[in-house]
Design a protein around this motif. Structure first.
Motif, PDB file in Angstrom:
ATOM      1  N   ILE A  91       0.840  -1.199   0.000  1.00 21.27           N
ATOM      2  CA  ILE A  91       0.000   0.000   0.000  1.00 21.27           C
ATOM      3  C   ILE A  91       0.874   1.248   0.000  1.00 21.27           C
ATOM      4  N   ALA A  92       1.905   1.251   0.852  1.00 20.23           N
ATOM      5  CA  ALA A  92       2.797   2.413   0.923  1.00 20.23           C
ATOM      6  C   ALA A  92       3.533   2.632  -0.396  1.00 20.23           C
ATOM      7  N   LEU A  93       4.028   1.555  -0.993  1.00 20.36           N
ATOM      8  CA  LEU A  93       4.749   1.686  -2.260  1.00 20.36           C
ATOM      9  C   LEU A  93       3.828   2.180  -3.366  1.00 20.36           C
ATOM     10  N   ALA A  94       2.589   1.698  -3.364  1.00 19.69           N
ATOM     11  CA  ALA A  94       1.627   2.137  -4.384  1.00 19.69           C
ATOM     12  C   ALA A  94       1.304   3.624  -4.219  1.00 19.69           C
ATOM     13  N   LEU A  95       1.137   4.079  -2.993  1.00 17.20           N
ATOM     14  CA  LEU A  95       0.872   5.499  -2.751  1.00 17.20           C
ATOM     15  C   LEU A  95       2.075   6.342  -3.165  1.00 17.20           C
ATOM     16  N   ALA A  96       3.276   5.848  -2.842  1.00 20.93           N
ATOM     17  CA  ALA A  96       4.481   6.587  -3.235  1.00 20.93           C
ATOM     18  C   ALA A  96       4.563   6.705  -4.755  1.00 20.93           C
ATOM     19  N   GLY A  97       4.179   5.620  -5.444  1.00 25.30           N
ATOM     20  CA  GLY A  97       4.172   5.658  -6.908  1.00 25.30           C
ATOM     21  C   GLY A  97       3.145   6.634  -7.439  1.00 25.30           C
ATOM     22  N   ALA A  98       1.983   6.657  -6.818  1.00 24.19           N
ATOM     23  CA  ALA A  98       0.910   7.552  -7.277  1.00 24.19           C
ATOM     24  C   ALA A  98       1.280   9.016  -7.087  1.00 24.19           C
ATOM     25  N   PHE A  99       1.968   9.302  -5.993  1.00 26.35           N
ATOM     26  CA  PHE A  99       2.338  10.693  -5.709  1.00 26.35           C
ATOM     27  C   PHE A  99       3.752  11.039  -6.190  1.00 26.35           C
ATOM     28  N   LYS A 100       4.393  10.049  -6.858  1.00 30.73           N
ATOM     29  CA  LYS A 100       5.724  10.264  -7.437  1.00 30.73           C
ATOM     30  C   LYS A 100       6.705  10.802  -6.387  1.00 30.73           C
ATOM     31  N   CYS A 101       6.771  10.066  -5.273  1.00 31.86           N
ATOM     32  CA  CYS A 101       7.683  10.463  -4.202  1.00 31.86           C
ATOM     33  C   CYS A 101       8.218   9.204  -3.522  1.00 31.86           C
ATOM     34  N   GLY A 102       9.160   9.367  -2.617  1.00 32.42           N
ATOM     35  CA  GLY A 102       9.660   8.251  -1.838  1.00 32.42           C
ATOM     36  C   GLY A 102       8.713   7.928  -0.692  1.00 32.42           C
ATOM     37  N   VAL A 103       8.843   6.728  -0.139  1.00 31.66           N
ATOM     38  CA  VAL A 103       7.971   6.335   0.974  1.00 31.66           C
ATOM     39  C   VAL A 103       8.121   7.299   2.146  1.00 31.66           C
ATOM     40  N   ASN A 104       9.349   7.768   2.403  1.00 28.03           N
ATOM     41  CA  ASN A 104       9.569   8.673   3.531  1.00 28.03           C
ATOM     42  C   ASN A 104       8.965  10.053   3.309  1.00 28.03           C
ATOM     43  N   ASP A 105       8.561  10.352   2.068  1.00 25.26           N
ATOM     44  CA  ASP A 105       7.935  11.643   1.773  1.00 25.26           C
ATOM     45  C   ASP A 105       6.416  11.579   1.844  1.00 25.26           C
ATOM     46  N   LEU A 106       5.867  10.381   2.045  1.00 24.51           N
ATOM     47  CA  LEU A 106       4.414  10.218   2.144  1.00 24.51           C
ATOM     48  C   LEU A 106       3.903  10.789   3.470  1.00 24.51           C
ATOM     49  N   PRO A 107       2.625  11.174   3.515  1.00 24.75           N
ATOM     50  CA  PRO A 107       2.017  11.540   4.797  1.00 24.75           C
ATOM     51  C   PRO A 107       1.716  10.259   5.586  1.00 24.75           C
ATOM     52  N   LEU A 108       2.772   9.620   6.059  1.00 32.12           N
ATOM     53  CA  LEU A 108       2.676   8.291   6.677  1.00 32.12           C
ATOM     54  C   LEU A 108       3.618   8.194   7.867  1.00 32.12           C
ATOM     55  N   SER A 109       3.102   7.761   8.991  1.00 34.96           N
ATOM     56  CA  SER A 109       3.917   7.529  10.182  1.00 34.96           C
ATOM     57  C   SER A 109       3.713   6.097  10.657  1.00 34.96           C
ATOM     58  N   ILE A 110       4.772   5.511  11.220  1.00 34.12           N
ATOM     59  CA  ILE A 110       4.713   4.120  11.657  1.00 34.12           C
ATOM     60  C   ILE A 110       5.004   4.038  13.149  1.00 34.12           C
ATOM     61  N   VAL A 111       4.078   3.440  13.883  1.00 35.65           N
ATOM     62  CA  VAL A 111       4.205   3.268  15.331  1.00 35.65           C
ATOM     63  C   VAL A 111       4.035   1.776  15.614  1.00 35.65           C
ATOM     64  N   LEU A 112       5.117   1.119  16.018  1.00 34.14           N
ATOM     65  CA  LEU A 112       5.099  -0.331  16.168  1.00 34.14           C
ATOM     66  C   LEU A 112       5.181  -0.757  17.630  1.00 34.14           C
ATOM     67  N   SER A 113       4.520  -1.866  17.922  1.00 26.92           N
ATOM     68  CA  SER A 113       4.723  -2.548  19.200  1.00 26.92           C
ATOM     69  C   SER A 113       5.365  -3.892  18.876  1.00 26.92           C
ATOM     70  N   TRP A 114       6.305  -4.302  19.680  1.00 28.49           N
ATOM     71  CA  TRP A 114       6.973  -5.569  19.396  1.00 28.49           C
ATOM     72  C   TRP A 114       6.880  -6.478  20.617  1.00 28.49           C
ATOM     73  N   TYR A 115       6.977  -7.772  20.342  1.00 27.58           N
ATOM     74  CA  TYR A 115       6.999  -8.756  21.424  1.00 27.58           C
ATOM     75  C   TYR A 115       8.014  -9.853  21.133  1.00 27.58           C
ATOM     76  N   GLU A 116       7.926 -10.485  19.937  1.00 28.80           N
ATOM     77  CA  GLU A 116       8.825 -11.602  19.678  1.00 28.80           C
ATOM     78  C   GLU A 116       9.525 -11.480  18.330  1.00 28.80           C
TER      79      GLU A 116
END
Length: 546
Positions: free
Chosen positions: A464-489
């Protein structure tokens, strides 16, 4: 000397490691046997990698490697008898891999064989195997701490990827490139000539290969069950007998659905089986009734109230209470001492137990929606893109990962609750149980909460992120996108490596940072990727929206 040492999961005691008994319930003998398996798999990887370079491949060796690694993932196999068998199989497979190389090479290995790949005959008794395992602990004081830290990241990444590769294999999908990398990566940890950046490179490669692995699993799911579609799932109960399926494996669920058809038994999903309801090939079964319970760490109190049989098909099992232990079963790599294990595909014992149990009364509950994999989201990509262009959607937030019992995880609930109404959440894995019952509404018909699926469906989030980046002709880090992860294993470890391998920056990770990451390695991750720990909800959100 400590009874054991394990720090591979987020529950590591005091944030440093479990030394008496695992917070997960792992006993010292189990820890020692798992350490011995990992040590043996390093040697197996050394020989299998050499054989592959000579064009010699053995699928039995390949599959054994991922199954054995999977057995050492957190909350999978707690049975010392079972693990003792895996130790002996590891030694046999290591010898088979050495013979495979020598046959392909036409002569024995001409170089110096690392100690971890030298001939090995396991001890006879289980207690002797445990003592042998204690000679090969997780920590190696002879290694530079930073090199050791990145080696552990690599090994844990391989463990996580092995779980996904095992699911794909069960569905008939194998990939030589994935097996080749795992052999090479495990064998590399015996090579003292490799430096810190060599292992950093291997860790990044692990993340890249895992994207291929989760893509393979996604392909397997789609070929067997069609692409997931948005589907409402009831959280209540139907009148009748019941079986609860917990874990990740869709093939096992499918076989159980086939064998229970017409028997008056309703099948309920638990934790990471929830996304099963989105697959047309599974939801076609009318007795796939709904989802029961919350996150995996709540099973101790929730399972006591489930009036039927329960079966685990992958990791997430906890010490069972006596009140429901006789109704509990395991399958696949999951085992617990004293819990009946189902070998193969005959679930008649589980069915008989369900029929002999009281079952549920009719009690419909709340409905939630699942099935927003990349195929479904990209099917309405034009609406999503237009909403971003008009400002109706200000920002996307990927809030996903593993849940757990440690305090601080209510951060993810509060984060989802407090996000502005012009933002959209993509969620995956069992961390979503912190907020997937919230009523967050929609933006022009696009739900504000999109359940992408299981932890392996990080592949869909990436697509999804790569497709949006392609649509807006930008890198993934330039998208209006933030990632908040929780980890366990360890599956969360390899998902994180996958994101980093794409160059994704500014990831927030919590509720605490891994104990196996040294300050220098953390500094490297901060400098290169600006990865950081979660802070306060308000400050983190302001920074991301700013």
């Amino acid at each position: 000397m400590a009874e054991m040492f394990c720090y591979q999961c987020e529950q590591a005691a005091q944030g440093t490691g479990c030394t008496v008994v695992g917070v997960c319930g792992k006993q010292p003998d189990v820890a020692a046997l798992q350490d011995l398996i990992v040590w043996g798999l390093k040697g197996l990887g050394f020989w299998a990698d050499l054989a592959r370079k000579k064009g010699a491949i053995d699928r039995e060796i390949d599959v054994f490697m991922i199954e054995a690694l999977f057995s050492t993932v957190t909350n999978v196999d707690f049975d010392p008898e079972s693990l003792g068998k895996v130790v002996r199989q590891t030694a046999a497979m290591r010898e088979k891999a050495r013979a495979l190389f020598e046959k392909a090479n036409g002569a024995p290995f001409a170089g110096t064989v690392p100690e971890g790949a030298a001939p090995w005959v396991p001890k006879t008794t289980l207690s002797d195997l445990v003592e042998e395992g204690r000679k090969h602990p997780v920590k190696d004081p002879s290694l530079d701490p930073d090199i050791h830290s990145v080696q552990q990241i690599l090994i844990y990444g391989c463990k996580g990827m092995a779980a996904y590769a095992d699911h794909a294999h069960i569905l008939g999908k194998d990939d030589d490139g994935i097996y080749a990398f795992i052999h090479r990566a495990m064998g590399s940890t015996l090579d003292r000539s490799l430096g810190l950046m060599d292992f950093v490179g291997l860790a990044m490669e692990c993340g890249k290969v895992n994207i291929e692995c989760t893509g393979l699993l996604n392909q397997a799911h789609v070929e067997h069950y069609q692409a997931a579609t948005p589907t409402k799932v009831n959280l209540g109960t139907r009148a009748g007998k019941a079986i609860l399926v917990s874990g990740h494996d869709m093939k096992m669920l499918e076989e159980l659905l086939k064998q229970t058809a017409g028997k008056g038994i309703h099948i309920y999903t638990h934790v990471e089986m929830l996304p099963a309801h989105g697959y047309p090939g599974l939801k076609k079964y009318p007795h796939l009734a709904g989802n029961y319970g919350g996150a995996w760490q709540d099973q101790g109190k929730e399972f006591q109230n489930f009036p039927g049989a329960m079966i685990f098909n992958t990791n997430c099992i906890q010490r069972p209470a006596e009140s429901y232990k006789d109704r509990l079963f395991t399958w696949g790599r999951v085992k617990w001492p004293g819990v009946r294990h189902i070998d193969g595909w005959d679930f008649s014992a589980v069915i008989d137990k369900a029929l002999a149990s009281p079952g549920f009364e009719e009690k419909p509950g709340q409905e939630i929606t699942v099935g927003f994999g990349h195929q479904a989201v990209l099917g309405v990509a034009d609406k999503v893109i237009e909403a971003v262009k008009t400002g109706a959607i200000r920002r996307f937030f990927v809030i996903g990962g593993c849940d757990g019992a440690k305090t601080g995880r209510n951060y993810y609930t509060r984060f989802a609750e407090q996000l502005p109404k012009d933002t959209v959440i993509l969620t995956l894995a069992c961390g979503k149980y912190r907020f997937n019952k919230l009523q967050l509404g929609d933006i022009g018909g696009i739900p504000r909460l999109l359940d992408v699926g299981q932890c392996n469906d990080a592949y869909s989030a990436v697509q999804i992120a790569l497709a949006l980046a392609g649509a807006f002709k930008c890198g993934v880090n330039d998208l209006p996108l933030s990632i908040v992860l929780s980890w366990y294993e360890q599956k969360a470890v390899v998902v994180l490596l996958s994101l980093l391998s794409l160059g994704i920056r500014n990831i927030k990770l919590g509720p605490s940072l891994p104990a196996f990451i040294t300050p220098n390695v953390l500094s490297f991750l901060v400098d290169k990727f600006n990865i950081g720990p979660i802070g306060s909800v308000e400050e983190d959100m302001a920074q991301m929206l700013g």
